[in-house]
Design a protein around this motif. Structure first.
Motif, PDB file in Angstrom:
ATOM      1  N   VAL A   1      -1.727   4.710 -32.247  1.00 12.58           N
ATOM      2  CA  VAL A   1      -2.327   3.377 -32.158  1.00 12.58           C
ATOM      3  C   VAL A   1      -3.551   3.380 -31.238  1.00 12.58           C
ATOM      4  CG1 VAL A   1      -1.920   0.977 -31.508  1.00 12.58           C
ATOM      5  CG2 VAL A   1      -0.127   2.282 -32.646  1.00 12.58           C
ATOM      6  N   ILE A   2      -3.445   4.074 -30.103  1.00 10.94           N
ATOM      7  CA  ILE A   2      -4.558   4.054 -29.150  1.00 10.94           C
ATOM      8  C   ILE A   2      -5.867   4.570 -29.761  1.00 10.94           C
ATOM      9  CG2 ILE A   2      -5.393   5.204 -27.043  1.00 10.94           C
ATOM     10  CD1 ILE A   2      -2.942   4.354 -25.646  1.00 10.94           C
ATOM     11  N   PRO A   3      -5.843   5.717 -30.481  1.00  9.06           N
ATOM     12  CA  PRO A   3      -7.101   6.157 -31.114  1.00  9.06           C
ATOM     13  C   PRO A   3      -7.644   5.123 -32.112  1.00  9.06           C
ATOM     14  CG  PRO A   3      -5.492   7.934 -31.113  1.00  9.06           C
ATOM     15  CD  PRO A   3      -4.781   6.714 -30.619  1.00  9.06           C
ATOM     16  N   LEU A   4      -6.748   4.477 -32.880  1.00  9.55           N
ATOM     17  CA  LEU A   4      -7.193   3.459 -33.837  1.00  9.55           C
ATOM     18  C   LEU A   4      -7.860   2.289 -33.120  1.00  9.55           C
ATOM     19  CD1 LEU A   4      -4.253   3.179 -36.417  1.00  9.55           C
ATOM     20  CD2 LEU A   4      -6.558   4.076 -36.785  1.00  9.55           C
ATOM     21  N   VAL A   5      -7.196   1.805 -32.067  1.00  8.42           N
ATOM     22  CA  VAL A   5      -7.743   0.658 -31.334  1.00  8.42           C
ATOM     23  C   VAL A   5      -9.052   1.047 -30.652  1.00  8.42           C
ATOM     24  CG1 VAL A   5      -7.346  -0.888 -29.374  1.00  8.42           C
ATOM     25  CG2 VAL A   5      -5.519  -0.473 -31.021  1.00  8.42           C
ATOM     26  N   ARG A   6      -9.135   2.308 -30.196  1.00 11.29           N
ATOM     27  CA  ARG A   6     -10.368   2.751 -29.543  1.00 11.29           C
ATOM     28  C   ARG A   6     -11.537   2.693 -30.521  1.00 11.29           C
ATOM     29  NH1 ARG A   6      -9.132   7.954 -27.542  1.00 11.29           N
ATOM     30  NH2 ARG A   6      -8.204   6.956 -25.711  1.00 11.29           N
ATOM     31  N   SER A   7     -11.318   3.158 -31.761  1.00  7.73           N
ATOM     32  CA  SER A   7     -12.444   3.131 -32.696  1.00  7.73           C
ATOM     33  C   SER A   7     -12.772   1.697 -33.111  1.00  7.73           C
ATOM     34  CB  SER A   7     -12.187   4.033 -33.907  1.00  7.73           C
ATOM     35  OG  SER A   7     -10.935   3.752 -34.459  1.00  7.73           O
ATOM     36  N   LEU A   8     -11.746   0.853 -33.175  1.00 12.25           N
ATOM     37  CA  LEU A   8     -11.993  -0.566 -33.457  1.00 12.25           C
ATOM     38  C   LEU A   8     -12.837  -1.175 -32.330  1.00 12.25           C
ATOM     39  CD1 LEU A   8     -11.385  -3.108 -35.170  1.00 12.25           C
ATOM     40  CD2 LEU A   8      -9.372  -3.468 -33.734  1.00 12.25           C
ATOM     41  N   ALA A   9     -12.454  -0.878 -31.077  1.00  8.51           N
ATOM     42  CA  ALA A   9     -13.175  -1.415 -29.920  1.00  8.51           C
ATOM     43  C   ALA A   9     -14.625  -0.948 -29.925  1.00  8.51           C
ATOM     44  CB  ALA A   9     -12.489  -0.986 -28.624  1.00  8.51           C
ATOM     45  N   THR A  10     -14.832   0.328 -30.259  1.00  2.00           N
ATOM     46  CA  THR A  10     -16.196   0.855 -30.304  1.00  2.00           C
ATOM     47  C   THR A  10     -17.015   0.118 -31.348  1.00  2.00           C
ATOM     48  OG1 THR A  10     -15.139   2.971 -29.898  1.00  2.00           O
ATOM     49  CG2 THR A  10     -17.496   3.017 -30.307  1.00  2.00           C
ATOM     50  N   SER A  11     -16.391  -0.148 -32.500  1.00  3.63           N
ATOM     51  CA  SER A  11     -17.157  -0.763 -33.580  1.00  3.63           C
ATOM     52  C   SER A  11     -17.489  -2.227 -33.300  1.00  3.63           C
ATOM     53  CB  SER A  11     -16.412  -0.625 -34.915  1.00  3.63           C
ATOM     54  OG  SER A  11     -15.225  -1.376 -34.862  1.00  3.63           O
ATOM     55  N   VAL A  12     -16.719  -2.897 -32.428  1.00  2.00           N
ATOM     56  CA  VAL A  12     -17.077  -4.281 -32.103  1.00  2.00           C
ATOM     57  C   VAL A  12     -17.789  -4.366 -30.742  1.00  2.00           C
ATOM     58  CG1 VAL A  12     -15.204  -5.276 -33.459  1.00  2.00           C
ATOM     59  CG2 VAL A  12     -14.855  -4.851 -31.018  1.00  2.00           C
ATOM     60  N   GLY A  13     -18.049  -3.211 -30.134  1.00  2.00           N
ATOM     61  CA  GLY A  13     -18.799  -3.195 -28.889  1.00  2.00           C
ATOM     62  C   GLY A  13     -17.987  -3.535 -27.660  1.00  2.00           C
ATOM     63  N   ALA A  14     -16.640  -3.486 -27.770  1.00  2.00           N
ATOM     64  CA  ALA A  14     -15.797  -3.711 -26.597  1.00  2.00           C
ATOM     65  C   ALA A  14     -15.624  -2.387 -25.850  1.00  2.00           C
ATOM     66  CB  ALA A  14     -14.440  -4.263 -27.033  1.00  2.00           C
ATOM     67  N   PRO A  15     -15.206  -2.452 -24.579  1.00  2.00           N
ATOM     68  CA  PRO A  15     -15.001  -1.200 -23.843  1.00  2.00           C
ATOM     69  C   PRO A  15     -13.961  -0.323 -24.541  1.00  2.00           C
ATOM     70  CG  PRO A  15     -14.221  -3.109 -22.576  1.00  2.00           C
ATOM     71  CD  PRO A  15     -14.967  -3.637 -23.744  1.00  2.00           C
ATOM     72  N   PRO A  16     -14.295   0.934 -24.818  1.00  2.00           N
ATOM     73  CA  PRO A  16     -13.439   1.776 -25.661  1.00  2.00           C
ATOM     74  C   PRO A  16     -12.321   2.463 -24.893  1.00  2.00           C
ATOM     75  CG  PRO A  16     -15.449   2.943 -25.133  1.00  2.00           C
ATOM     76  CD  PRO A  16     -15.530   1.626 -24.425  1.00  2.00           C
ATOM     77  N   TYR A  17     -11.455   1.694 -24.228  1.00  2.00           N
ATOM     78  CA  TYR A  17     -10.334   2.319 -23.526  1.00  2.00           C
ATOM     79  C   TYR A  17      -9.291   2.842 -24.509  1.00  2.00           C
ATOM     80  CZ  TYR A  17     -12.005  -0.499 -19.541  1.00  2.00           C
ATOM     81  OH  TYR A  17     -12.739  -1.078 -18.574  1.00  2.00           O
ATOM     82  N   GLY A  18      -9.067   2.078 -25.560  1.00  2.00           N
ATOM     83  CA  GLY A  18      -7.955   2.420 -26.462  1.00  2.00           C
ATOM     84  C   GLY A  18      -6.677   1.773 -25.982  1.00  2.00           C
ATOM     85  N   ALA A  19      -6.249   2.131 -24.778  1.00  3.77           N
ATOM     86  CA  ALA A  19      -5.095   1.444 -24.198  1.00  3.77           C
ATOM     87  C   ALA A  19      -5.490   0.002 -23.898  1.00  3.77           C
ATOM     88  CB  ALA A  19      -4.657   2.144 -22.922  1.00  3.77           C
TER      89      ALA A  19
END
Lengths: 281, 290
Positions: B123-141
């Motif tokens: 889940v963390i890698p998925l959320v990280r790439s989602l965060a990157t694509s919307v410009g949020a900080p890419p922590y993942g966690a």
């Protein structure tokens, strides 16, 4: 139906019926797929870690590849033994109290307490047993971990044992009493043996539930990189190893975390499924 | 041994169980007193948690707990209701039912720490790439990762409660409705669901109780930050996860006491949710003489 004035209405209702069916089947399918995916990943990733060393060797020093998690396997067995030794007699006697005082106000109040105990988050059990056992003994120990897990088991086992006692036909007890057997002997020698399989199932499910718990162990059993058979010293456990290893920077340890997860899942599931199939019979 | 001694023995066991419960409450209250004295009522709404300056406010974790549980419920409710309806109404018999039931039971028994492990690796890698694509900080966690896994964890429980509620609808009601020519959808949404809605709601409350107290998976996924989370991608902490991650490394006695206070808050919240859920459940059962 062809010329019926309700034909249009009928078609519309039929369509809505099919639409509803799709609307619930699709999300349910998603749930099933997700659950299967998780199981498959545990099996595949965990399977890679399994070899003889994994089961029989201790943890290697930080960063070294190889070794195993025998310390966690043994530690889990140790805390579970302590837990069941405490929980089984206590839950059996409490369930017998509920059986003997069925319908009384006290029994209802006790049942409420048991249900509330069941809802206590396991992390809260951890901090309280830390205060009760670890602080006075001045050391983390397998003993403290076992006590914490016994409280996880207790409410579950009480309500399961109570249910199986209640299922024993009242005529058994009545027949024994009619023959002049003292009530306590009738309960201990007739009702309890008749409920024996239910009591064993309760113990099995208690072990399955407690075996997977991590939070109550962090502040009680604490963890230990070495194999220890001392109940008064800290021990490792399978859930603790998963928690610790996945936080480490080593790929080998990540793989071992998956291996430990697979082991834990197999342990918990085999207990659950075994009991599930027994129940159906 | 005689009857009287036997009864004393049983009464003693019952007392032990009651004492365990009372002892939990007592210990949590006593142990949290030092922090309560230092912080006063501000312990409940203080926004700062800083072991170094020994300021202890629980607000970031109360918000973290409510946020993750709320998001998890929003995700889990539609999925669980659908799964529960399928299990209760559509796969009435045969292998479909037993496969589904077994699968749900299997998932309900998987330990929390294993879900945490899965979340870290998947889940963390998925959320990280989602965060990157919307410009949020890419922590993942963070809040979103924790909530997603929390949702998956309560789905098995909530869907089997829903199924249970639907199966308990009296057969006569359903048969009567079918006899009047209602479609399956009309029977479900018009008869079965309205009849079962209180039990289903009780099931949701009991699931909420679980989500609020869920520790390991959340601790492993939420990022363990002691600030108030401001977005889905923020790092955060729940009441349970801050205890799990800081208790063994407590910097001072007040720090440890403050965590006892968090445990007390958690204990009370889950007790209320559980009590509410069980009361609703019992009322429903009672109304039809079961």
């Amino acid at each position: 139906m062809g010329n019926n004035i309700f034909a249009g209405e009928y078609k519309r209702r039929k369509r809505r019926d099919i639409g509803f069916r799709i609307a619930v089947l699709v999300p349910a399918g998603v749930v099933v797929a997700l659950l299967l995916l998780i199981l498959a990943q545990v099996v595949v990733n965990g399977g890679r870690a399994l070899n003889l060393d994994f089961f029989f060797q201790q943890q290697k020093p930080f960063g070294e590849v190889g070794g195993g998690i025998v310390q966690a396997i043994v530690g889990t067995l140790m805390v579970l033994v302590v837990a069941i030794v405490i929980a089984l007699p206590l839950s059996l006697l409490t369930a017998l109290y509920l059986y003997e005082h069925k319908g009384s106000k006290r029994a209802d109040a006790l049942l409420n307490v048991v249900n509330t105990l069941q809802g206590i988050p396991s992390i809260v059990i951890g901090v309280v047993i830390y205060t009760w056992v670890v602080v006075p003994l001045k050391t983390f120990s397998a003993f403290a971990g076992g006590i914490a897990l016994s409280i996880v088991m207790l409410p579950l086992m009480i309500s399961m044992i109570k249910e199986s006692l209640d299922m024993v036909p009242a005529s058994y007890l009545e027949a024994a009493l009619a023959l002049g057997v003292p009530r306590w002997r009738a309960v201990v020698e007739i009702v309890v043996p008749a409920a024996a399989s239910g009591i064993l199932e309760a113990a099995g499910l208690g072990i399955a539930r407690a075996g997977g718990e991590t939070a109550p162990l962090i502040f009680t059993a604490f963890g230990n990189p070495f194999l220890s058979l001392n109940f008064k010293a800290p021990v490792s456990a399978l859930p603790l190893v998963i928690y610790e290893y996945i936080k480490s920077p080593y790929d080998d340890w990540h793989q071992k975390a998956w291996g430990a997860a697979l082991l834990l899942v197999i342990f918990v599931l085999s207990l659950n499924l075994f009991i599930g199939t027994r129940k159906k019979r | 041994m005689n009857d009287r001694r036997f009864n004393v023995l049983l009464g003693f066991a019952a007392m032990v169980v009651v004492f365990i419960f009372a002892g939990f409450l007592f210990t949590l209250v006593v142990q949290s007193l030092p922090a309560a004295k230092q912080e006063g009522v501000a312990f409940l709404y203080g926004a700062e948690w800083n072991p170094v300056t020994t300021r202890f406010g629980a607000l970031p974790f109360i918000i973290g707990t409510l946020m993750t549980s709320a998001i998890a419920l929003i995700i889990a409710i539609p999925l669980s209701l659908s799964a529960g309806i399928v299990m209760g109404e559509y796969v009435g018999s045969g292998w479909g039912r037993s496969v589904l039931n077994t699968l749900i039971n299997v998932l309900a028994s998987i330990p929390s720490v294993v879900f945490g492990l899965w979340g870290i690796e998947v889940v963390i890698p998925l959320v990280r790439s989602l965060a990157t694509s919307v410009g949020a900080p890419p922590y993942g966690a963070g809040i979103l990762s924790a909530s997603l896994v929390l949702a998956i964890m309560i789905i098995p429980y909530m869907s089997s409660m829903t199924r249970e509620a639907l199966v308990n609808v009296p057969a006569g009601l359903r048969e009567g409705a079918f006899a009047l020519g209602l479609t399956k959808q009309e029977v479900i949404t018009g008869i079965a669901l309205p009849f079962a809605k209180k039990s289903i709601f009780a099931g949701i409350l009991l699931s909420l109780g679980r989500a609020l107290g869920e520790t390991m998976a959340v601790t492993m996924l939420i990022g363990n930050a002691t600030r108030i989370p401001t977005s889905l991608f923020s790092l955060g902490n729940t009441l349970a996860s801050v205890i799990a991650s800081q208790f063994n490394e407590a910097a001072s006695d007040v720090h440890r006491s403050a965590m006892m206070g968090l445990a007390l808050i958690l204990f009370i919240i889950t007790m209320i949710a559980g009590w509410f859920g069980r009361t609703l459940m019992r009322k429903r059962m009672g109304a039809y003489g079961e």
